[in-house]
Every structure is written in structure tokens, then in C-alpha cells.
Motif scaffolding. Structure first.
Motif, PDB file in Angstrom:
ATOM      1  N   GLU A  42     -24.332 -15.984  32.701  1.00 12.15           N
ATOM      2  CA  GLU A  42     -23.160 -16.925  32.021  1.00 12.15           C
ATOM      3  C   GLU A  42     -22.181 -16.000  31.819  1.00 12.15           C
ATOM      4  O   GLU A  42     -21.908 -15.048  31.529  1.00 12.15           O
ATOM      5  CB  GLU A  42     -23.693 -17.660  30.789  1.00 12.15           C
ATOM      6  N   LYS A  43     -20.781 -16.767  32.096  1.00 12.69           N
ATOM      7  CA  LYS A  43     -19.544 -16.290  31.539  1.00 12.69           C
ATOM      8  C   LYS A  43     -18.691 -17.488  31.402  1.00 12.69           C
ATOM      9  O   LYS A  43     -18.352 -18.391  32.225  1.00 12.69           O
ATOM     10  CB  LYS A  43     -18.699 -15.175  32.867  1.00 12.69           C
ATOM     11  N   GLY A  44     -18.260 -17.693  30.091  1.00 11.44           N
ATOM     12  CA  GLY A  44     -17.525 -19.026  29.868  1.00 11.44           C
ATOM     13  C   GLY A  44     -18.271 -20.218  30.215  1.00 11.44           C
ATOM     14  O   GLY A  44     -19.533 -20.343  29.643  1.00 11.44           O
ATOM     15  N   ASP A  45     -17.500 -20.880  30.814  1.00  8.69           N
ATOM     16  CA  ASP A  45     -18.391 -22.336  31.248  1.00  8.69           C
ATOM     17  C   ASP A  45     -19.023 -22.110  32.482  1.00  8.69           C
ATOM     18  O   ASP A  45     -19.921 -23.069  33.092  1.00  8.69           O
ATOM     19  CB  ASP A  45     -17.162 -23.235  31.379  1.00  8.69           C
ATOM     20  N   ILE A  46     -19.120 -20.789  33.326  1.00  8.39           N
ATOM     21  CA  ILE A  46     -19.829 -20.757  34.550  1.00  8.39           C
ATOM     22  C   ILE A  46     -21.414 -20.360  34.184  1.00  8.39           C
ATOM     23  O   ILE A  46     -21.657 -19.273  33.469  1.00  8.39           O
ATOM     24  CB  ILE A  46     -18.920 -19.582  35.155  1.00  8.39           C
ATOM     25  N   LYS A  47     -22.142 -20.981  34.867  1.00  5.25           N
ATOM     26  CA  LYS A  47     -23.627 -20.748  34.714  1.00  5.25           C
ATOM     27  C   LYS A  47     -24.473 -20.391  36.027  1.00  5.25           C
ATOM     28  O   LYS A  47     -24.015 -21.381  36.837  1.00  5.25           O
ATOM     29  CB  LYS A  47     -24.277 -21.802  33.800  1.00  5.25           C
ATOM     30  N   VAL A  48     -24.992 -19.476  36.135  1.00  5.68           N
ATOM     31  CA  VAL A  48     -25.796 -19.173  37.552  1.00  5.68           C
ATOM     32  C   VAL A  48     -27.009 -18.856  37.073  1.00  5.68           C
ATOM     33  O   VAL A  48     -27.492 -18.200  36.220  1.00  5.68           O
ATOM     34  CB  VAL A  48     -24.994 -17.719  38.199  1.00  5.68           C
ATOM     35  N   ALA A  49     -28.126 -19.563  37.832  1.00  3.24           N
ATOM     36  CA  ALA A  49     -29.660 -19.542  37.739  1.00  3.24           C
ATOM     37  C   ALA A  49     -29.880 -18.451  39.127  1.00  3.24           C
ATOM     38  O   ALA A  49     -29.681 -18.471  40.102  1.00  3.24           O
ATOM     39  CB  ALA A  49     -30.225 -20.738  37.676  1.00  3.24           C
ATOM     40  N   LEU A  50     -30.638 -17.104  38.664  1.00  4.55           N
ATOM     41  CA  LEU A  50     -31.067 -16.496  39.696  1.00  4.55           C
ATOM     42  C   LEU A  50     -32.305 -16.445  39.921  1.00  4.55           C
ATOM     43  O   LEU A  50     -33.153 -15.845  39.080  1.00  4.55           O
ATOM     44  CB  LEU A  50     -30.398 -15.066  39.515  1.00  4.55           C
ATOM     45  N   LEU A  88     -33.611 -23.748  51.862  1.00  9.64           N
ATOM     46  CA  LEU A  88     -33.046 -23.450  50.289  1.00  9.64           C
ATOM     47  C   LEU A  88     -31.801 -23.923  50.177  1.00  9.64           C
ATOM     48  O   LEU A  88     -31.607 -24.426  49.070  1.00  9.64           O
ATOM     49  CB  LEU A  88     -33.378 -21.907  50.216  1.00  9.64           C
ATOM     50  N   VAL A  89     -30.910 -23.756  51.073  1.00 12.04           N
ATOM     51  CA  VAL A  89     -29.548 -24.333  50.805  1.00 12.04           C
ATOM     52  C   VAL A  89     -29.459 -25.890  50.715  1.00 12.04           C
ATOM     53  O   VAL A  89     -29.012 -26.557  49.754  1.00 12.04           O
ATOM     54  CB  VAL A  89     -28.562 -24.037  52.216  1.00 12.04           C
ATOM     55  N   SER A  90     -30.482 -26.530  51.341  1.00 11.46           N
ATOM     56  CA  SER A  90     -30.485 -27.841  51.438  1.00 11.46           C
ATOM     57  C   SER A  90     -31.147 -28.388  50.084  1.00 11.46           C
ATOM     58  O   SER A  90     -30.650 -29.554  49.545  1.00 11.46           O
ATOM     59  CB  SER A  90     -31.380 -28.445  52.422  1.00 11.46           C
ATOM     60  N   ALA A  91     -31.960 -27.662  49.381  1.00  8.55           N
ATOM     61  CA  ALA A  91     -32.672 -27.831  48.236  1.00  8.55           C
ATOM     62  C   ALA A  91     -31.365 -27.688  47.086  1.00  8.55           C
ATOM     63  O   ALA A  91     -31.836 -28.058  45.894  1.00  8.55           O
ATOM     64  CB  ALA A  91     -33.943 -26.743  47.910  1.00  8.55           C
ATOM     65  N   GLY A  92     -30.494 -26.962  47.191  1.00 11.44           N
ATOM     66  CA  GLY A  92     -29.411 -26.669  46.271  1.00 11.44           C
ATOM     67  C   GLY A  92     -28.894 -25.079  45.921  1.00 11.44           C
ATOM     68  O   GLY A  92     -28.245 -24.999  45.096  1.00 11.44           O
ATOM     69  N   ASN A 135     -31.783 -30.820  36.640  1.00 13.89           N
ATOM     70  CA  ASN A 135     -31.830 -30.806  35.439  1.00 13.89           C
ATOM     71  C   ASN A 135     -30.600 -30.053  34.963  1.00 13.89           C
ATOM     72  O   ASN A 135     -30.141 -30.237  33.734  1.00 13.89           O
ATOM     73  CB  ASN A 135     -33.184 -29.955  34.863  1.00 13.89           C
ATOM     74  N   ASN A 136     -29.941 -29.235  35.788  1.00 17.42           N
ATOM     75  CA  ASN A 136     -28.723 -28.434  35.618  1.00 17.42           C
ATOM     76  C   ASN A 136     -27.634 -28.722  36.710  1.00 17.42           C
ATOM     77  O   ASN A 136     -27.518 -27.786  37.274  1.00 17.42           O
ATOM     78  CB  ASN A 136     -29.222 -27.048  35.432  1.00 17.42           C
ATOM     79  N   PRO A 137     -27.095 -29.812  36.672  1.00 17.36           N
ATOM     80  CA  PRO A 137     -26.469 -30.197  37.899  1.00 17.36           C
ATOM     81  C   PRO A 137     -25.128 -29.365  37.740  1.00 17.36           C
ATOM     82  O   PRO A 137     -24.681 -28.802  39.026  1.00 17.36           O
ATOM     83  CB  PRO A 137     -26.171 -31.582  37.798  1.00 17.36           C
ATOM     84  N   ASN A 138     -24.491 -28.858  36.814  1.00 11.95           N
ATOM     85  CA  ASN A 138     -23.353 -27.948  36.829  1.00 11.95           C
ATOM     86  C   ASN A 138     -23.691 -26.231  37.332  1.00 11.95           C
ATOM     87  O   ASN A 138     -22.798 -25.593  36.990  1.00 11.95           O
ATOM     88  CB  ASN A 138     -22.620 -28.094  35.692  1.00 11.95           C
ATOM     89  N   SER A 139     -24.893 -25.896  37.360  1.00 16.29           N
ATOM     90  CA  SER A 139     -25.318 -24.628  37.536  1.00 16.29           C
ATOM     91  C   SER A 139     -25.377 -24.434  38.934  1.00 16.29           C
ATOM     92  O   SER A 139     -25.833 -24.920  39.779  1.00 16.29           O
ATOM     93  CB  SER A 139     -26.659 -24.486  36.717  1.00 16.29           C
ATOM     94  N   LEU A 140     -24.945 -23.064  39.260  1.00 13.83           N
ATOM     95  CA  LEU A 140     -25.190 -22.380  40.452  1.00 13.83           C
ATOM     96  C   LEU A 140     -26.391 -21.937  40.587  1.00 13.83           C
ATOM     97  O   LEU A 140     -26.848 -21.489  39.485  1.00 13.83           O
ATOM     98  CB  LEU A 140     -23.880 -21.586  40.988  1.00 13.83           C
ATOM     99  N   ILE A 141     -26.673 -21.533  41.938  1.00 14.44           N
ATOM    100  CA  ILE A 141     -28.090 -21.159  42.068  1.00 14.44           C
ATOM    101  C   ILE A 141     -27.985 -20.027  43.217  1.00 14.44           C
ATOM    102  O   ILE A 141     -27.670 -20.409  44.245  1.00 14.44           O
ATOM    103  CB  ILE A 141     -28.957 -22.225  42.489  1.00 14.44           C
ATOM    104  N   ILE A 142     -28.392 -18.884  42.974  1.00 13.08           N
ATOM    105  CA  ILE A 142     -28.697 -17.633  43.770  1.00 13.08           C
ATOM    106  C   ILE A 142     -30.031 -17.358  43.857  1.00 13.08           C
ATOM    107  O   ILE A 142     -30.444 -17.172  42.964  1.00 13.08           O
ATOM    108  CB  ILE A 142     -27.634 -16.906  43.434  1.00 13.08           C
ATOM    109  N   VAL A 143     -30.398 -17.245  45.127  1.00 13.31           N
ATOM    110  CA  VAL A 143     -31.768 -17.034  45.484  1.00 13.31           C
ATOM    111  C   VAL A 143     -31.999 -15.499  45.907  1.00 13.31           C
ATOM    112  O   VAL A 143     -31.084 -15.153  46.929  1.00 13.31           O
ATOM    113  CB  VAL A 143     -32.434 -17.879  46.317  1.00 13.31           C
ATOM    114  N   SER A 144     -32.445 -14.700  45.448  1.00 12.82           N
ATOM    115  CA  SER A 144     -32.995 -13.220  45.983  1.00 12.82           C
ATOM    116  C   SER A 144     -34.094 -13.220  46.486  1.00 12.82           C
ATOM    117  O   SER A 144     -35.236 -13.466  45.808  1.00 12.82           O
ATOM    118  CB  SER A 144     -32.567 -12.291  44.894  1.00 12.82           C
ATOM    119  N   LEU A 145     -34.443 -12.698  47.780  1.00 16.39           N
ATOM    120  CA  LEU A 145     -35.774 -12.649  48.472  1.00 16.39           C
ATOM    121  C   LEU A 145     -35.984 -11.379  49.205  1.00 16.39           C
ATOM    122  O   LEU A 145     -35.092 -10.593  49.644  1.00 16.39           O
ATOM    123  CB  LEU A 145     -35.542 -13.839  49.353  1.00 16.39           C
ATOM    124  N   HIS A 146     -37.368 -10.930  48.808  1.00 16.42           N
ATOM    125  CA  HIS A 146     -37.521  -9.790  49.431  1.00 16.42           C
ATOM    126  C   HIS A 146     -38.452 -10.256  50.742  1.00 16.42           C
ATOM    127  O   HIS A 146     -39.601 -10.702  50.415  1.00 16.42           O
ATOM    128  CB  HIS A 146     -38.658  -8.708  48.376  1.00 16.42           C
TER     129      HIS A 146
END
Length: 319
Positions: free
Chosen positions: A147-155, A224-228, A193-204
Motif C-alpha cells: 500500500e501507498k496512499g490510496d494505492i493498494k496492490v495484492a501480490l 489469469l488476466v481474464s480473472a483480474g 471483494n476488493n474492486p479497487n485493488s490491483l493484483i500482481i501475480v508472481s509465478l515460479h
């Protein structure tokens, strides 16, 4: 074609970021044993990191794939390659701007669950947040929030490879082993549940030493992109792979090694991926290429940087 590669305008260029923007830098495999440990013992871990550390320290978050457990009491499993890093390496990593370490890979468990659990504890003691590890699969696969300010990212982070000498136990400590199907479901629920959050996926994931992703990976990335998912960062192949833009979302299939002792010359080039997120939740990706010599990565100067980026772009356009 232009739509697919519109963001190349930003590749390799360190832009003028707003103070309100969030900057996350992703690096590849960090393996702290064998030749890397020897070089660190000789010159210091700070020496190995000093040419790239400014990229991480100037960002809000620095994320790498920790390709080894950390500890002092070896209990090796029966595997072809078994690594163990020195706990003394963690303080220099944190000083170099590494804030998060991904443990969802095929080496985090090299010395069993006890050492893996100890690794997570040591990371936290050094103010480095483990990602893709937990006391159960549900815990390990829960995204870490930036998080930073109003920016939220789920990793989200997961290892999708088959794992040598490892038993999957849902209610025991381990690294996240979500399948792509699992991730698609989890991302959809999280996004709802978190429509304003960005989502980044890290994959091995992926095939070692191959410079192109497989057709299966490309289909998985689209799912994955289609899912969000808003961006995907991959590692494991030990080389930089082609990348693409899927419906406006950057997908870097493999960023290569960061700290490693692999002798194969094709593994000596890597990229840092900087994702700059503005208040409108738009992601601007930047590529920062480097070349490693004797385990030490050096940011590429021009014209090497320009040549590398052009060659990577050409390979990516062939996907």
C-alpha cells in the motif's frame, strides 16, 4: 502490433515518477549458496549488490525470488540441487532495498519444513516480508498487500512446477502450490471483494534455459488476466524470456537470475522490472537490464542496454 507493444516506450527508461505513485521493483532468482556464498565471503554481500541496489532503494518496494532456504543447521532432502544461504546475507539484502522475498519456488524447502519455517522467521527478523509461504496452504496462498496512499496492490505468489522430494500437506507449513485454476478462482474472489485493488501475480514456472514461454504458459497468462490479474512476473527458467501485453496488462514470463553462480553464459543477463502505479491505478512498466560477472550484477550501460532491449523486443514480437 502497436497495441501489443505500446508500453515499450517506457522500457529501459527511468521515468519521472510522481511522489504519489507507487513503484515496485521485481528481481529474479537470488541463490545465496555455492559460488555466491564464496564471493560474498571474499568481498561481502554489499559488494555483490552495490551496482543494482539504487534501483531497489529508490522504489517503494523491492521483491525478489529467494531461491534457497536460510539457516545454519543443514538437513538436506534427497534432491539433485540443494542450497542453503547464510543468515548474515539478509541484512545486506534489506539494506539494498529488498523488502519482500518470494518463497514459492522449488528450493525453499531444500532442507525440509523446519528450516523453511526458520527461513520465514529470519526474513521477518530482518524486516523482509516472505511471500508465498505460510503455516498452511491457505495461509501461504493468501496475497501480501502493498500500500501507498490510496494505492493498494495484492501480490499473489505460487510455484506451479512439480516438486522433487516434497510432500504436499495442506495443513502443514509450506510454500504456495496453487494451480493456475486455483489462482483464477482466488483472483476472481479477491477482485470481487476488493474492486479497487490491483493484483500482481508472481509465478515460479516455465522451462529452464528456454527464452520463450510455452504455449501453455501463454494460455495460463490469459486466464489469469481474464480473472483480474493486472500484471504477471515469472521466474525459474534462469534466463530472460519474451514478454507481452495482454489486454493492456504486462506479462514478464521470466526475468532471469539476479544473484546466482550458473556458469552458462545465457544466464548472465537479467532484468529488473519496475512497475510504476499512479493514482488512477494505471501501471507503467520499465525494464532495467543488467549483466552478471562472477556472480555480481552490473546495470547495463548504453549501447549494451539499447541492444539488449531491441533484441528482447524482437523476440517478444514473435510470440
Amino acid at each position: 502490433m502497436l497495441k501489443k507493444f505500446y508500453y515499450l516506450l517506457f522500457i529501459g527508461i527511468i521515468g519521472c515518477d510522481s511522489r504519489d505513485d507507487m513503484a515496485i521493483v521485481f528481481g529474479g532468482d537470488v541463490m545465496l549458496d555455492r559460488g555466491v556464498k564464496l564471493k560474498a565471503d571474499q568481498r561481502g554481500m554489499d559488494y555483490l549488490l552495490n551496482d543494482i541496489s539504487h534501483v531497489f532503494t529508490e522504489a517503494d518496494y523491492g521483491v525478489v525470488n529467494l531461491e534457497c532456504p536460510i539457516g545454519t543447521e543443514p538437513t538436506p532432502l534427497t534432491k539433485k540441487y540443494v542450497f542453503l544461504g547464510n543468515p548474515e546475507s539478509l541484512t545486506p539484502l534489506r539494506s539494498a532495498g529488498i523488502t519482500h522475498a518470494i518463497m514459492a519456488n522449488n528450493h525453499a524447502y531444500d532442507h525440509g519444513r523446519r528450516v523453511m519455517t526458520g527461513t520465514a522467521k529470519l526474513l521477518l527478523e530482518n524486516n523482509i516480508i516472505p511471500i508465498g509461504y505460510g503455516i498452511s496452504q491457505q495461509d501461504a496462498c493468501t496475497p501480501v498487500i502493498l500500500e501507498k496512499g490510496d494505492i493498494k496492490v495484492a501480490l499473489f505468489a505460487s510455484v506451479t512446477l512439480g516438486l522433487e522430494a516434497w510432500m504436499y500437506l495442506e495443513d502443514e507449513p509450506g510454500m504456495c502450490q496453487s494451480t493456475i485454476s486455483d489462482l483464477v478462482s482466488s483472483i476472481k474472489v479477491y477482485k470481487e471483494n476488493n474492486p479497487n485493488s490491483l493484483i500482481i501475480v508472481s509465478l515460479h514456472w516455465g522451462l529452464e534455459y528456454q527464452r520463450r514461454p510455452t504455449s501453455i504458459q501463454r494460455r495460463e497468462a490469459r486466464a489469469l488476466v481474464s480473472a483480474g490479474a493486472d500484471a504477471i512476473i515469472g521466474h525459474h527458467p534462469h534466463v530472460v524470456q519474451s514478454y507481452e501485453n495482454i489486454d493492456g496488462h504486462p506479462v514478464f514470463y521470466s526475468v532471469g537470475n539476479l544473484l546466482f553462480d550458473n556458469q552458462n553464459p545465457i544466464t548472465h543477463d537479467g532484468i529488473l522490472v519496475k512497475l510504476v502505479i499512479n493514482a488512477d491505478r494505471k501501471i507503467r512498466p520499465e525494464i532495467i537490464p543488467y549483466h552478471a560477472e562472477d556472480c555480481k550484477p552490473y546495470i547495463m550501460p548504453n549501447p549494451e542496454k539499447s541492444k539488449f532491449i531491441i533484441e528482447l523486443q524482437k523476440r517478444s514480437e514473435l510470440l
